[in-house]
Design a protein around this motif. Structure first.
Motif, PDB file in Angstrom:
ATOM      1  N   VAL A  76      34.577  55.809  32.012  1.00  0.00           N
ATOM      2  CA  VAL A  76      35.148  57.041  32.555  1.00  0.00           C
ATOM      3  C   VAL A  76      35.709  56.812  33.955  1.00  0.00           C
ATOM      4  CG1 VAL A  76      34.485  59.299  33.513  1.00  0.00           C
ATOM      5  CG2 VAL A  76      33.868  58.708  31.179  1.00  0.00           C
ATOM      6  N   MET A  77      35.072  55.947  34.723  1.00  0.00           N
ATOM      7  CA  MET A  77      35.491  55.734  36.113  1.00  0.00           C
ATOM      8  C   MET A  77      36.863  55.081  36.220  1.00  0.00           C
ATOM      9  SD  MET A  77      31.876  54.568  37.829  1.00  0.00           S
ATOM     10  CE  MET A  77      32.548  54.401  39.486  1.00  0.00           C
ATOM     11  N   GLN A  78      37.333  54.453  35.137  1.00  0.00           N
ATOM     12  CA  GLN A  78      38.669  53.845  35.132  1.00  0.00           C
ATOM     13  C   GLN A  78      38.831  52.834  36.268  1.00  0.00           C
ATOM     14  OE1 GLN A  78      41.682  54.609  32.789  1.00  0.00           O
ATOM     15  NE2 GLN A  78      39.664  54.529  31.845  1.00  0.00           N
ATOM     16  N   ILE A  79      37.903  51.878  36.306  1.00  0.00           N
ATOM     17  CA  ILE A  79      37.971  50.813  37.287  1.00  0.00           C
ATOM     18  C   ILE A  79      37.924  49.463  36.576  1.00  0.00           C
ATOM     19  CG2 ILE A  79      36.995  52.104  39.211  1.00  0.00           C
ATOM     20  CD1 ILE A  79      34.269  50.949  38.545  1.00  0.00           C
ATOM     21  N   ILE A  80      38.355  48.431  37.263  1.00  0.00           N
ATOM     22  CA  ILE A  80      38.285  47.072  36.735  1.00  0.00           C
ATOM     23  C   ILE A  80      37.605  46.178  37.763  1.00  0.00           C
ATOM     24  CG2 ILE A  80      40.315  47.307  35.256  1.00  0.00           C
ATOM     25  CD1 ILE A  80      41.912  45.772  37.398  1.00  0.00           C
ATOM     26  N   LEU A 118      38.780  47.582  41.506  1.00  0.00           N
ATOM     27  CA  LEU A 118      40.091  48.201  41.685  1.00  0.00           C
ATOM     28  C   LEU A 118      40.307  49.253  40.603  1.00  0.00           C
ATOM     29  CD1 LEU A 118      42.080  44.870  42.099  1.00  0.00           C
ATOM     30  CD2 LEU A 118      41.643  46.490  43.947  1.00  0.00           C
ATOM     31  N   PRO A 119      41.190  50.224  40.835  1.00  0.00           N
ATOM     32  CA  PRO A 119      41.513  51.193  39.778  1.00  0.00           C
ATOM     33  C   PRO A 119      42.244  50.521  38.618  1.00  0.00           C
ATOM     34  CG  PRO A 119      42.222  51.982  41.944  1.00  0.00           C
ATOM     35  CD  PRO A 119      41.855  50.546  42.111  1.00  0.00           C
ATOM     36  N   VAL A 120      42.061  51.059  37.426  1.00  0.00           N
ATOM     37  CA  VAL A 120      42.825  50.589  36.270  1.00  0.00           C
ATOM     38  C   VAL A 120      44.322  50.704  36.592  1.00  0.00           C
ATOM     39  CG1 VAL A 120      43.489  51.198  33.915  1.00  0.00           C
ATOM     40  CG2 VAL A 120      41.073  51.071  34.533  1.00  0.00           C
ATOM     41  N   HIS A 135      52.162  41.758  38.753  1.00  0.00           N
ATOM     42  CA  HIS A 135      51.413  41.551  37.512  1.00  0.00           C
ATOM     43  C   HIS A 135      50.221  42.508  37.470  1.00  0.00           C
ATOM     44  CE1 HIS A 135      49.825  39.294  34.050  1.00  0.00           C
ATOM     45  NE2 HIS A 135      48.649  39.528  34.590  1.00  0.00           N
ATOM     46  N   VAL A 136      50.064  43.233  36.348  1.00  0.00           N
ATOM     47  CA  VAL A 136      48.979  44.204  36.191  1.00  0.00           C
ATOM     48  C   VAL A 136      47.719  43.492  35.695  1.00  0.00           C
ATOM     49  CG1 VAL A 136      48.226  46.300  35.005  1.00  0.00           C
ATOM     50  CG2 VAL A 136      50.611  46.070  35.737  1.00  0.00           C
ATOM     51  N   LEU A 137      46.617  43.727  36.382  1.00  0.00           N
ATOM     52  CA  LEU A 137      45.352  43.067  36.089  1.00  0.00           C
ATOM     53  C   LEU A 137      44.501  43.904  35.137  1.00  0.00           C
ATOM     54  CD1 LEU A 137      44.599  42.046  39.780  1.00  0.00           C
ATOM     55  CD2 LEU A 137      45.385  40.508  37.959  1.00  0.00           C
ATOM     56  N   VAL A 138      43.552  43.250  34.473  1.00  0.00           N
ATOM     57  CA  VAL A 138      42.593  43.954  33.619  1.00  0.00           C
ATOM     58  C   VAL A 138      41.189  43.486  33.985  1.00  0.00           C
ATOM     59  CG1 VAL A 138      44.245  44.203  31.730  1.00  0.00           C
ATOM     60  CG2 VAL A 138      42.672  42.255  31.750  1.00  0.00           C
ATOM     61  N   ASP A 139      40.204  44.170  33.446  1.00  0.00           N
ATOM     62  CA  ASP A 139      38.813  43.883  33.773  1.00  0.00           C
ATOM     63  C   ASP A 139      38.454  42.440  33.418  1.00  0.00           C
ATOM     64  OD1 ASP A 139      36.247  44.828  34.703  1.00  0.00           O
ATOM     65  OD2 ASP A 139      35.556  44.727  32.624  1.00  0.00           O
ATOM     66  N   GLY A 140      37.842  41.753  34.382  1.00  0.00           N
ATOM     67  CA  GLY A 140      37.391  40.389  34.148  1.00  0.00           C
ATOM     68  C   GLY A 140      38.373  39.302  34.524  1.00  0.00           C
ATOM     69  N   ASP A 141      39.573  39.662  34.956  1.00  0.00           N
ATOM     70  CA  ASP A 141      40.563  38.650  35.353  1.00  0.00           C
ATOM     71  C   ASP A 141      40.065  37.835  36.549  1.00  0.00           C
ATOM     72  OD1 ASP A 141      42.447  39.099  33.427  1.00  0.00           O
ATOM     73  OD2 ASP A 141      43.778  40.301  34.674  1.00  0.00           O
ATOM     74  N   ILE A 142      40.505  36.585  36.599  1.00  0.00           N
ATOM     75  CA  ILE A 142      40.252  35.698  37.738  1.00  0.00           C
ATOM     76  C   ILE A 142      41.612  35.331  38.329  1.00  0.00           C
ATOM     77  CG2 ILE A 142      39.314  33.488  38.489  1.00  0.00           C
ATOM     78  CD1 ILE A 142      37.437  33.614  36.055  1.00  0.00           C
ATOM     79  N   VAL A 143      41.758  35.511  39.639  1.00  0.00           N
ATOM     80  CA  VAL A 143      43.054  35.301  40.291  1.00  0.00           C
ATOM     81  C   VAL A 143      42.901  34.303  41.430  1.00  0.00           C
ATOM     82  CG1 VAL A 143      45.004  36.386  41.471  1.00  0.00           C
ATOM     83  CG2 VAL A 143      43.743  37.657  39.720  1.00  0.00           C
ATOM     84  N   GLU A 144      43.812  33.362  41.464  1.00  0.00           N
ATOM     85  CA  GLU A 144      43.912  32.382  42.555  1.00  0.00           C
ATOM     86  C   GLU A 144      45.154  32.743  43.353  1.00  0.00           C
ATOM     87  OE1 GLU A 144      43.194  27.991  41.806  1.00  0.00           O
ATOM     88  OE2 GLU A 144      45.389  28.025  42.084  1.00  0.00           O
ATOM     89  N   LEU A 145      44.978  33.136  44.597  1.00  0.00           N
ATOM     90  CA  LEU A 145      46.090  33.594  45.427  1.00  0.00           C
ATOM     91  C   LEU A 145      46.627  32.448  46.281  1.00  0.00           C
ATOM     92  CD1 LEU A 145      44.591  37.007  46.585  1.00  0.00           C
ATOM     93  CD2 LEU A 145      46.334  36.653  44.832  1.00  0.00           C
ATOM     94  N   HIS A 146      47.953  32.270  46.253  1.00  0.00           N
ATOM     95  CA  HIS A 146      48.615  31.242  47.051  1.00  0.00           C
ATOM     96  C   HIS A 146      49.464  31.933  48.112  1.00  0.00           C
ATOM     97  CE1 HIS A 146      47.775  27.650  44.434  1.00  0.00           C
ATOM     98  NE2 HIS A 146      47.456  28.643  43.619  1.00  0.00           N
TER      99      HIS A 146
END
Length: 329
Positions: free
Chosen positions: A251-255, A274-276, A316-327
Motif C-alpha cells: 500500500v505504501m507504494q515504495i521501492i 524511494l516512491p514507486v 531509467h525507472v527503478l523497481v524494488d530490489g534493483d542494484i545501481v552503480e553510479l558513475h
C-alpha cells in the motif's frame, strides 16, 4: 477535464502537508500554484490554493505568539510514517505491541491511548514507523487525527471483527476524514479535484478468531473491498501478521534500491527507500546533490533491466530490489 497534475506539483503538495510552520506551508503553496497546469480542469484547485494562501498570510500578520509543536507533529524516521487509526477496542495498541515489541499501553477498556505514540516495525530490510493513535468514534471525536493522517505516508484503518457494527464505525471514520479534506483510499488516483489529500490506506480486520468474524469480514469486503485492500488477522493469536506487513508495504507504494561501487560487491545492508516510479536521477539526488550534479551514467542489476550490468541513464525507472552503480564525472 482532467487536471493532469505533474510530479513537481505532487512533490510540492507533499511538502505542504508535511510542513510544520505557516511559512513552510505558504512556500509550498506558492510552488504548487506555480507548477500547476492552468486550464479549466484546475480552476477549483487554483481557487482552493489561493484561499489557503490568503488565510496563511492573514495569520502571519497577527502578533506572534509562543509556538508549541502540536502533539500530532512527530518526527519521521524509517521508510515511512503510518498512523494506526480505528474505533475503540479494535486492537490498535495490541497490533503495535505485537509488530514492534514496543512498550505500549494495552487494555480491554476503550480510549486507553490518549496521545500518538511512535514505534518501529521491522519489515524485511527496512523499518516502518507505526503510530498508535487514540480511538475515534461518533462519541469521541479526536479533532487532530486528520492532521496526523495528512502528514503521513500511509494509514492503517483497523476494524474489529468481533463487533457486528464495525462497518458503521469504519464508515464514520472515513466520512469524518473526508469532511476535513483527508481521503483514505487504497490506491491514490492520478487525477483528483479540489484540495483534498489522498492517503494510501490498508484496512486491517482484527480478531478473525472471534465468533461471527467471517460474516463481519464479508460485510467489510462488500462495503469497502473496492476502496481498500483488506488484511484479516488475529493479533491475539499472532496469525496473519506477516501478511499484514506485506500488505502495508504494498500500500505504501515504495521501492528499496541498493547501490554498489565499481568493482565491488553491492551493499545489501540498508537500502535507499524511494516512491514507486522513481528513476536513477531520483536515487542520485537522494544520495547526494554532488553525485546528481556530476552524474554520467549508471549500471543496473535487477528486474528493471534487460540484462545484468546494463548501462542506464538518469531517466531509467527503478523497481524494488534493483542494484545501481553510479558513475560520475
Amino acid at each position: 477535464m482532467p487536471a493532469n497534475l505533474t510530479p513537481a506539483y505532487h512533490a510540492a503538495e507533499k511538502r505542504y502537508r508535511q510542513a510544520n510552520t505557516p511559512d513552510e506551508k505558504l512556500e509550498a503553496l506558492r510552488e504548487m500554484l506555480a507548477v500547476m497546469p492552468k486550464h479549466k480542469g484546475t480552476d477549483k484547485l487554483q481557487a482552493d490554493i489561493k484561499r489557503r494562501m490568503s488565510q496563511l498570510k492573514d495569520q502571519s500578520r497577527k502578533a506572534p505568539a509562543a509556538r508549541q509543536v502540536p502533539m500530532w507533529v512527530i518526527e519521521k524516521v524509517g521508510a515511512g510514517q503510518v498512523p494506526v487509526i480505528g474505533p475503540p477496542n479494535a486492537g490498535k495498541s495490541a497490533l503495535i505491541a505485537r509488530t514492534t515489541h514496543a512498550d505500549v499501553r494495552v487494555a480491554e477498556y476503550p480510549f486507553t491511548t490518549q496521545t500518538p505514540t511512535p514505534a518501529m516495525m521491522p519489515f524485511e530490510n527496512i523499518q516502518i514507523q507505526l503510530i498508535d493513535a487514540p480511538a475515534w468514534s461518533e462519541d469521541f471525536d479526536v479533532g487532530w487525527l486528520p492532521e496526523l493522517a495528512r502528514r503521513s505516508d500511509a494509514c492503517v484503518l483497523m476494524a474489529d471483527l468481533s463487533d457486528a457494527r464495525t462497518a458503521e464505525a469504519i464508515a464514520y471514520i472515513v466520512e469524518a476524514m473526508e469532511a476535513r479534506d483527508v481521503v483514505l483510499i487504497g490506491e491514490v488516483p492520478d487525477e483528483r479535484e479540489g484540495f483534498e489529500v489522498c492517503i494510501p490506506t490498508l484496512l486491517a480486520a482484527n480478531k478473525r478468531e472471534a465468533p461471527g468474524a467471517l460474516d463481519t469480514l464479508l460485510e467489510l469486503e462488500t462495503l469497502f473491498g473496492d476502496r481498500f485492500p483488506i488484511a484479516a488477522m488475529s493479533v491475539e493469536e499472532g496469525t496473519g501478521i506477516d501478511e499484514f506487513k506485506q500488505a502495508l508495504f504494498n500500500v505504501m507504494q515504495i521501492i528499496r534500491v541498493f547501490t554498489k561501487q565499481p568493482h565491488k560487491e553491492a551493499d545489501l545492508g540498508e537500502p535507499f527507500v524511494l516512491p514507486v516510479g522513481s528513476t536513477v536521477h531520483d536515487l542520485a539526488g537522494k544520495i547526494h546533490k554532488e553525485i546528481l550534479a556530476n552524474f554520467r551514467f549508471g549500471r543496473l542489476w535487477g528486474a528493471s533491466g534487460r540484462f545484468q550490468g546494463q548501462r542506464v541513464g538518469e531517466e531509467h525507472v527503478l523497481v524494488d530490489g534493483d542494484i545501481v552503480e553510479l558513475h560520475t564525472r
